[in-house]
Write a protein that holds these residues in place. Structure first.
Motif, PDB file in Angstrom:
ATOM      1  N   ALA A  80      -4.069  -2.301  -4.163  1.00 47.97           N
ATOM      2  CA  ALA A  80      -2.697  -2.782  -3.120  1.00 47.97           C
ATOM      3  C   ALA A  80      -3.532  -3.774  -1.935  1.00 47.97           C
ATOM      4  CB  ALA A  80      -1.816  -1.828  -2.561  1.00 47.97           C
ATOM      5  N   LEU A  81      -4.547  -3.166  -1.307  1.00 47.32           N
ATOM      6  CA  LEU A  81      -5.180  -3.781  -0.389  1.00 47.32           C
ATOM      7  C   LEU A  81      -5.818  -5.242  -0.731  1.00 47.32           C
ATOM      8  CD1 LEU A  81      -7.062  -0.770   1.330  1.00 47.32           C
ATOM      9  CD2 LEU A  81      -5.207  -2.279   2.506  1.00 47.32           C
ATOM     10  N   ILE A  82      -6.405  -5.148  -2.060  1.00 43.77           N
ATOM     11  CA  ILE A  82      -6.726  -6.296  -2.392  1.00 43.77           C
ATOM     12  C   ILE A  82      -5.848  -7.479  -2.800  1.00 43.77           C
ATOM     13  CG2 ILE A  82      -8.069  -7.405  -4.523  1.00 43.77           C
ATOM     14  CD1 ILE A  82      -9.639  -4.803  -4.836  1.00 43.77           C
ATOM     15  N   MET A  83      -4.892  -7.002  -3.333  1.00 46.27           N
ATOM     16  CA  MET A  83      -3.823  -7.922  -3.428  1.00 46.27           C
ATOM     17  C   MET A  83      -3.093  -8.329  -2.151  1.00 46.27           C
ATOM     18  SD  MET A  83      -1.617  -6.058  -6.596  1.00 46.27           S
ATOM     19  CE  MET A  83      -1.969  -6.033  -8.272  1.00 46.27           C
ATOM     20  N   GLY A  84      -2.871  -7.481  -1.239  1.00 52.90           N
ATOM     21  CA  GLY A  84      -2.321  -7.731   0.058  1.00 52.90           C
ATOM     22  C   GLY A  84      -3.164  -8.807   0.765  1.00 52.90           C
ATOM     23  N   ALA A  85      -4.759  -8.582   0.636  1.00 57.36           N
ATOM     24  CA  ALA A  85      -5.740  -9.462   1.170  1.00 57.36           C
ATOM     25  C   ALA A  85      -5.507 -10.994   0.659  1.00 57.36           C
ATOM     26  CB  ALA A  85      -7.088  -9.032   1.182  1.00 57.36           C
ATOM     27  N   PHE A  86      -5.191 -11.213  -0.722  1.00 61.37           N
ATOM     28  CA  PHE A  86      -5.052 -12.484  -1.075  1.00 61.37           C
ATOM     29  C   PHE A  86      -3.617 -12.983  -0.381  1.00 61.37           C
ATOM     30  CE2 PHE A  86      -8.174 -11.269  -4.447  1.00 61.37           C
ATOM     31  CZ  PHE A  86      -8.392 -12.825  -4.962  1.00 61.37           C
ATOM     32  N   ALA A  87      -2.559 -12.183  -0.626  1.00 59.75           N
ATOM     33  CA  ALA A  87      -1.450 -12.853   0.131  1.00 59.75           C
ATOM     34  C   ALA A  87      -1.680 -12.986   1.730  1.00 59.75           C
ATOM     35  CB  ALA A  87      -0.352 -11.649  -0.052  1.00 59.75           C
ATOM     36  N   GLU A  88      -2.160 -12.179   2.443  1.00 62.57           N
ATOM     37  CA  GLU A  88      -2.278 -12.385   3.885  1.00 62.57           C
ATOM     38  C   GLU A  88      -3.105 -13.905   4.073  1.00 62.57           C
ATOM     39  OE1 GLU A  88      -0.943 -10.742   6.342  1.00 62.57           O
ATOM     40  OE2 GLU A  88       0.140  -9.502   4.907  1.00 62.57           O
ATOM     41  N   ALA A  89      -4.177 -13.831   3.173  1.00 61.82           N
ATOM     42  CA  ALA A  89      -5.331 -15.033   3.415  1.00 61.82           C
ATOM     43  C   ALA A  89      -4.286 -16.280   3.252  1.00 61.82           C
ATOM     44  CB  ALA A  89      -6.262 -15.024   2.318  1.00 61.82           C
ATOM     45  N   LEU A  90      -3.482 -16.220   2.099  1.00 56.26           N
ATOM     46  CA  LEU A  90      -2.829 -17.500   1.884  1.00 56.26           C
ATOM     47  C   LEU A  90      -1.569 -17.473   2.940  1.00 56.26           C
ATOM     48  CD1 LEU A  90      -2.121 -17.251  -2.024  1.00 56.26           C
ATOM     49  CD2 LEU A  90      -3.321 -19.048  -0.743  1.00 56.26           C
ATOM     50  N   PHE A  91      -1.092 -16.585   3.373  1.00 54.25           N
ATOM     51  CA  PHE A  91      -0.087 -16.600   4.512  1.00 54.25           C
ATOM     52  C   PHE A  91      -0.577 -17.359   5.889  1.00 54.25           C
ATOM     53  CE2 PHE A  91       2.825 -15.048   7.709  1.00 54.25           C
ATOM     54  CZ  PHE A  91       3.690 -15.573   7.535  1.00 54.25           C
ATOM     55  N   ALA A  92      -2.030 -16.928   6.111  1.00 55.21           N
ATOM     56  CA  ALA A  92      -2.616 -17.532   7.167  1.00 55.21           C
ATOM     57  C   ALA A  92      -2.759 -18.983   6.879  1.00 55.21           C
ATOM     58  CB  ALA A  92      -4.025 -16.687   7.463  1.00 55.21           C
ATOM     59  N   CYS A  98       0.696  -0.937  -0.135  1.00 52.19           N
ATOM     60  CA  CYS A  98       0.047  -0.175  -0.034  1.00 52.19           C
ATOM     61  C   CYS A  98       1.031   1.462   0.083  1.00 52.19           C
ATOM     62  CB  CYS A  98      -0.923  -0.105   1.122  1.00 52.19           C
ATOM     63  SG  CYS A  98      -2.082  -1.025   1.063  1.00 52.19           S
ATOM     64  N   ILE A  99       2.050   1.340   0.662  1.00 49.23           N
ATOM     65  CA  ILE A  99       2.965   2.319   0.549  1.00 49.23           C
ATOM     66  C   ILE A  99       3.458   2.784  -0.826  1.00 49.23           C
ATOM     67  CG2 ILE A  99       4.963   3.050   1.625  1.00 49.23           C
ATOM     68  CD1 ILE A  99       4.490   1.875   4.210  1.00 49.23           C
ATOM     69  N   VAL A 100       3.913   1.643  -1.178  1.00 45.74           N
ATOM     70  CA  VAL A 100       4.330   1.562  -2.551  1.00 45.74           C
ATOM     71  C   VAL A 100       3.292   2.012  -3.817  1.00 45.74           C
ATOM     72  CG1 VAL A 100       5.305   0.259  -4.580  1.00 45.74           C
ATOM     73  CG2 VAL A 100       6.209  -0.204  -2.390  1.00 45.74           C
ATOM     74  N   ALA A 101       2.191   1.455  -3.597  1.00 42.65           N
ATOM     75  CA  ALA A 101       0.941   2.064  -4.405  1.00 42.65           C
ATOM     76  C   ALA A 101       0.651   3.484  -4.316  1.00 42.65           C
ATOM     77  CB  ALA A 101      -0.005   1.114  -4.460  1.00 42.65           C
ATOM     78  N   GLY A 102       0.701   3.908  -3.126  1.00 46.40           N
ATOM     79  CA  GLY A 102       0.176   5.301  -2.642  1.00 46.40           C
ATOM     80  C   GLY A 102       1.114   6.291  -3.130  1.00 46.40           C
ATOM     81  N   PHE A 103       2.256   5.939  -2.622  1.00 45.67           N
ATOM     82  CA  PHE A 103       3.498   7.169  -3.070  1.00 45.67           C
ATOM     83  C   PHE A 103       3.905   7.089  -4.393  1.00 45.67           C
ATOM     84  CE2 PHE A 103       4.491   6.966   1.662  1.00 45.67           C
ATOM     85  CZ  PHE A 103       4.317   8.368   1.895  1.00 45.67           C
ATOM     86  N   GLY A 104       3.893   5.960  -5.004  1.00 47.60           N
ATOM     87  CA  GLY A 104       3.988   5.714  -6.462  1.00 47.60           C
ATOM     88  C   GLY A 104       3.091   6.373  -7.501  1.00 47.60           C
ATOM     89  N   GLU A 105       1.884   6.264  -6.991  1.00 48.72           N
ATOM     90  CA  GLU A 105       0.797   6.797  -7.759  1.00 48.72           C
ATOM     91  C   GLU A 105       0.622   8.284  -7.292  1.00 48.72           C
ATOM     92  OE1 GLU A 105      -2.265   7.016 -10.746  1.00 48.72           O
ATOM     93  OE2 GLU A 105      -0.857   5.322  -9.991  1.00 48.72           O
ATOM     94  N   PHE A 106       0.950   8.882  -6.155  1.00 52.68           N
ATOM     95  CA  PHE A 106       1.184  10.185  -5.966  1.00 52.68           C
ATOM     96  C   PHE A 106       2.169  10.889  -6.798  1.00 52.68           C
ATOM     97  CE2 PHE A 106       2.831  13.903  -3.510  1.00 52.68           C
ATOM     98  CZ  PHE A 106       1.666  14.477  -3.355  1.00 52.68           C
TER      99      PHE A 106
END
Length: 182
Positions: free
Chosen positions: A98-110, A68-76
Motif C-alpha cells: 500500500a505504501l508503494i501504491m500510495g507513493a505513486f498516487a502521491e507523486a502524481l498528485f504533487a 495502508c489502514i485498509v491493507a493492514g487491517f484487512g490482512e490482519f
C-alpha cells in the motif's frame, strides 16, 4: 467587546466527512477480506487474489494513509486464522504494498495529476508493488515453513527462488487484471 463571527465551515460538515471516510475505510477492509476468499488457486504456486483492488480504490479516493489502514487491517483479519509468530510480517508486507501504491498516487498528485487519469501509471504501480510484495511474501513464507527465526529471515537459498517463479508470474497476471479493473 464581543463579535459575532461565524466560522466558514461548520463542525457538523467536518464531522460528517470524517464519519464517511471511516465508514468507507471499514467497507474497503470488508471488501479486502471478502475478495481474498474469491481468489483463484491455479496450482500450488499460482494464486490470483483480488484483495488489493480494495486498497487501490481506497488510495484513489482517500490517499496513502487510508490505503495502508485498509491493507493492514484487512490482512490482519485474513492472517488471524493462522496465528503464528510471523503474523506481523505478513501484515507488514501488505502495508508495504500500500505504501508503494500510495507513493505513486502521491507523486502524481504533487504534479496536479490524478492516478485514475493515468492508466499507464496504474499498470506500473500494480506490477511494481506486486513484484515487491511477492518477493517479500516469498521470504516470509520460506521463514515460516522452515521454522526460522527473525534473525535468519534473509538467508533464503537460491534454489527456493527458482521454485517461486510461478508465483511471480501469477503476481504479474494479477497486477494486470487489477490495473485493468481499476
Amino acid at each position: 467587546m464581543k463579535t459575532n463571527v461565524t466560522p466558514k465551515t461548520s463542525n457538523k460538515s467536518n464531522y460528517r466527512t470524517h464519519i464517511r471516510r471511516i465508514t468507507m475505510d471499514a467497507m474497503m477492509i470488508a471488501l479486502y477480506f471478502v475478495l481474498d476468499g474469491v481468489s483463484l488457486k491455479m496450482n500450488d504456486y499460482m494464486k490470483l487474489t483480488f484483495n488489493s483492488f480494495a486498497v487501490i480504490i481506497c488510495i484513489m479516493l482517500f490517499g496513502m494513509l487510508d490505503g495502508c489502514i485498509v491493507a493492514g487491517f484487512g490482512e490482519f483479519l485474513i492472517q488471524i486464522k493462522f496465528i503464528s509468530p510471523f503474523l506481523p510480517l505478513f501484515v507488514l508486507v501488505q502495508v508495504i504494498r500500500a505504501l508503494i501504491m500510495g507513493a505513486f498516487a502521491e507523486a502524481l498528485f504533487a504534479k496536479k495529476a490524478f492516478l485514475e487519469k493515468k492508466p499507464v501509471w496504474i499498470y506500473v504501480m500494480c506490477v511494481l508493488s506486486g513484484l515487491v510484495t511477492s518477493a517479500l511474501n516469498s521470504i516470509v513464507v520460506f521463514a515460516y515453513v522452515s521454522g526460522m527465526n527473525y534473525a535468519d529471515l534473509f538467508r533464503v537459498p537460491a534454489a527456493y527462488w527458482l521454485t517461486r517463479i510461478p508465483a511471480f508470474s501469477s503476481t504479474f497476471v494479477t497486477a494486470i487484471v487489477l490495473a485493468t479493473a481499476s
